[in-house]
Design an enzyme around this catalytic site. Structure first.
Site, PDB file in Angstrom:
ATOM      1  N   GLU A 191       1.207  -1.658   0.116  1.00 14.10           N
ATOM      2  CA  GLU A 191       0.327   0.240   0.660  1.00 14.10           C
ATOM      3  C   GLU A 191       0.554   0.732   0.500  1.00 14.10           C
ATOM      4  OE1 GLU A 191      -3.109   0.281   3.409  1.00 14.10           O
ATOM      5  OE2 GLU A 191      -3.590  -2.161   2.404  1.00 14.10           O
ATOM      6  N   SER A 194       2.624   1.859   3.528  1.00 16.44           N
ATOM      7  CA  SER A 194       3.258   0.858   4.045  1.00 16.44           C
ATOM      8  C   SER A 194       3.912  -0.602   2.384  1.00 16.44           C
ATOM      9  CB  SER A 194       2.317  -0.493   5.004  1.00 16.44           C
ATOM     10  OG  SER A 194       1.285  -1.210   3.988  1.00 16.44           O
ATOM     11  N   GLU A 435       9.993  -8.714  -3.261  1.00 17.38           N
ATOM     12  CA  GLU A 435       9.562  -9.772  -2.520  1.00 17.38           C
ATOM     13  C   GLU A 435       9.955  -9.462  -1.198  1.00 17.38           C
ATOM     14  OE1 GLU A 435       9.133 -13.585  -4.713  1.00 17.38           O
ATOM     15  OE2 GLU A 435       8.305 -12.796  -5.965  1.00 17.38           O
ATOM     16  N   GLY A 436      10.578  -8.828  -0.860  1.00 16.88           N
ATOM     17  CA  GLY A 436      11.235  -7.851   0.242  1.00 16.88           C
ATOM     18  C   GLY A 436      13.004  -7.286   0.019  1.00 16.88           C
ATOM     19  N   ASN A 438      16.714  -6.367  -0.782  1.00 17.83           N
ATOM     20  CA  ASN A 438      17.981  -6.728  -0.355  1.00 17.83           C
ATOM     21  C   ASN A 438      17.948  -6.342   1.038  1.00 17.83           C
ATOM     22  OD1 ASN A 438      17.545  -8.007  -1.965  1.00 17.83           O
ATOM     23  ND2 ASN A 438      18.916  -7.610  -3.077  1.00 17.83           N
TER      24      ASN A 438
END
Length: 627
Positions: A191, A194, A435-436, A438
């Site tokens: 979002e 976030s 996906e996160g 690094n």
């Protein structure tokens, strides 16, 4: 009775018993509740245990080989059709230029079964496991990362939650659709407020008075497949009863949301630097009525669902990018073999040879990690989360380096669109972010490992409260520490590798021992405040990444020698080179983590950063007397 003949060992026991050794690491807390009689499952993660200075080799040696003959034949039968699809049907350059994959290409991918690779055959999918999926991902990565995002966002995270947490009814209803009925899926978490902090999402779902449905409102940004997905895994805040306090509290819940529910709309496709062929859009939810049976997992446990979806899918990124790296190396090697300068082919120049060697080392390590993890997962491993995070970090950063070096080898030609390398570089940039990021994953690896080591220290402290009942545990731990302190009893990998790799194994083992000591030292020094020492945590994570790369290649190349594979000697050379380079980098990171100079560096870093932010950019400094 076991005798302690070493004076240093006896002193260590006394220090531990008096709580001087652990007082910095284990703060005084309320009395610990009695341990549950139900035995805890042993954590076999190599990375987690390395933070304790322990070698957990089960998921590293020997290199796994889990596919049955039938499974190998199945994936082999798909390699040629997949390869032909990407060379004869798909056109990566056209997809990139048009910022979309045409309908005919997508139709062919669905007919090939490429959108339901891991869906069980009873639901209309190919029923492949993680290792088989990873092998096909390599082909995708070698040809078109943009289309790879369409495929990955659909099945690696889009409907992965249904595979992991879905009820039998949910699987029966949705898996056939997303596997073979051209129904696209998406994962909707991010979002505007976030990104990495997933718990701070503001989308909200309110349960109806009769408890039969939730009403969802909110929006999500940068959702891959967001413009056309008909089924989405969506995360929202919900009010849940906190069992500890008895109060209502906001907790994230995961939902399966259909566009057909009504109130689901999407924005225009985002204009991106790379992966242009993929659809990335904002998704809006306006009073979307979600049946209670579409809660995915348990109410209030959506954060856990999200994390496990991402953790279970990251191995595919390593496999995909190992394929991308192979393609870059292929392009660079072809050029080096044919380009003549100063009367010689450039492949004879030491600088070019060094680049090509480094590129191949990084590709080999990336691939070795990815398939080690995938096969461990297929063997039933539950402790792969730190390893998949490391694989994602390593793959995304090494792929960027390999592509960059390929462009450099080609010189001006590498900068031109026709080679395809500029598109690959643009596509690669996102992999260090999604996906996160690094940066967050490095902290995840280090903090998870530190927490695991810290919990063990607490366990040892509790044992000393009742030493008579825990003598075996106490003496075992004390003996291990004492022998390690005087240079004996350290990590020994010699039995796990072939003779040709003994020296490389010694370098790696030394790094493992130093890693355990360094981790304990920073725990002792910073206690709970270690969470605020991000620079130190980054050094720990970087060292862990280097060590895992060395372990994966030691294991894989040993297997190749034992099987007498034609590539064995080449793999040995790659492994030896990585051990030399990787051990140097790991040792440097570990020394920096405990260096007294680090504090000064951190202070300067903070001061510079504060000034830059205060000036909202580069601070104006006087260069030639004109300021």
């Amino acid at each position: 009775m076991f005798k302690l003949n070493n004076i240093g060992t006896r002193k260590l026991i006394l220090d531990i018993y008096k709580n001087r050794f652990y007082s910095a690491a284990v703060p005084k807390t309320k009395p610990e509740p009695e341990a549950s009689k139900e035995p805890k499952r042993k954590n076999v993660s190599f990375i987690a245990n390395m933070h304790r200075g322990i070698l957990a080799s089960k998921e590293v040696f020997p290199y796994p080989d889990v596919l049955t003959l039938e499974q190998k034949e199945t994936v082999d039968s798909m390699l040629d059709p997949f390869q032909r699809f990407f060379t004869e049907v798909n056109n990566a350059g056209r997809n990139d230029e048009n910022s979309v994959v045409d309908d005919n290409t997508l139709k062919n991918l669905w007919e090939l079964g490429g959108m339901g690779i891991q869906v069980p055959s009873e639901y209309g999918g190919l029923g492949m496991n993680n290792t088989q999926y990873a092998r096909l991902c390599q082909i995708v990565g070698a040809h078109d990362l943009g289309l790879g995002i369409v495929l990955g966002a659909h099945q690696s995270i889009g409907f992965k939650g249904i595979m992991l947490y879905g009820t039998p009814e949910q699987k029966e209803k949705y898996l056939p659709k997303v596997a073979s009925e051209t129904v696209y899926a998406a994962f909707a978490l991010t979002e505007p407020s976030s990104g990495s902090d997933a718990n701070s999402i503001r989308s909200r779902a309110v349960k109806s008075a009769d408890g039969k449905h939730y009403v969802l409102n909110g929006s999500k940004i940068w959702i891959s497949n967001g413009g056309w997905a008909e089924v989405m895994t969506v995360f929202a805040q919900t009010e849940q009863l906190d069992k500890k306090t008895g109060q209502m509290k906001d907790k994230v819940t995961a939902f399966i949301v259909e566009r057909a529910f009504g109130g689901v709309t999407s924005g225009q496709p985002e204009k991106k630097m790379g992966i242009k062929a993929s659809n990335t859009a904002e998704v809006y939810f306006d009073n979307v009525k979600i049946p209670i049976e579409n809660v995915l997992g348990k109410e209030g446990e959506g954060f856990k669902v999200a994390v496990n979806i991402l953790n279970s899918g990251r191995f595919g990124m390593g496999a995909t990018l190992s394929g991308t790296m192979k393609k870059c190396i292929e392009i660079a090697t072809e050029h080096a073999n044919n380009r003549v300068q100063f009367g010689q082919k450039i492949k004879t120049f030491g600088t070019i040879q060094e680049k090509l060697a480094r590129m191949n080392i990084l590709q080999y390590a990336t691939e070795s990690m990815a398939f080690m993890i995938a096969q461990n997962m297929d063997s039933g491993s539950q402790d792969y989360h730190l390893e998949t995070a490391i694989s994602k970090i390593y793959a995304s950063e090494c792929a960027w380096q390999v592509c960059d070096e390929a462009i450099q080898i080609l010189g001006g030609m590498g900068f031109m669109r026709e080679t395809g390398l500029e598109r690959i570089m643009r596509d690669l940039r996102i992999f260090r972010i999604f996906e996160g990021t690094n940066e967050v994953l490095r902290l995840f690896v280090a903090l998870s490992g530190v927490q695991y080591a810290g919990n063990h220290l607490k366990e040892l402290q509790r044992a000393f409260k009742n030493p008579a009942a825990n003598l075996g545990f106490i003496f075992k731990e004390a003996s291990r520490r004492a022998t390690s302190t005087i240079g004996l009893g350290g990590t020994d990998l010699s039995a796990n590798v072939v003779p040709e790799l003994q020296e490389s194994a010694k370098k790696t083992a030394a790094c493992i021992d130093l890693f355990g000591k360094t981790t304990e030292e920073v725990i002792m020094k910073y206690n709970k405040n270690i969470i605020n020492e991000q620079i130190i945590l980054n050094h720990l994570a970087n060292a862990a990444i280097e060590i895992y790369a060395m372990m994966a290649t030691l294991s894989r190349s040993t297997r190749s020698v034992q099987l007498n594979l034609p590539t064995a000697q080449h793999e040995l050379n790659l492994t030896k080179a990585l051990a030399i380079q990787g051990s140097e980098r790991a040792t440097l990171h570990l020394r920096k983590a405990t260096s007294g100079q680090l504090k000064s560096e951190n202070t300067l870093t903070s001061l510079i950063s504060e000034k830059v932010c205060e000036e909202n950019g580069v601070h104006s400094t006087d260069v030639i007397g004109l300021n």
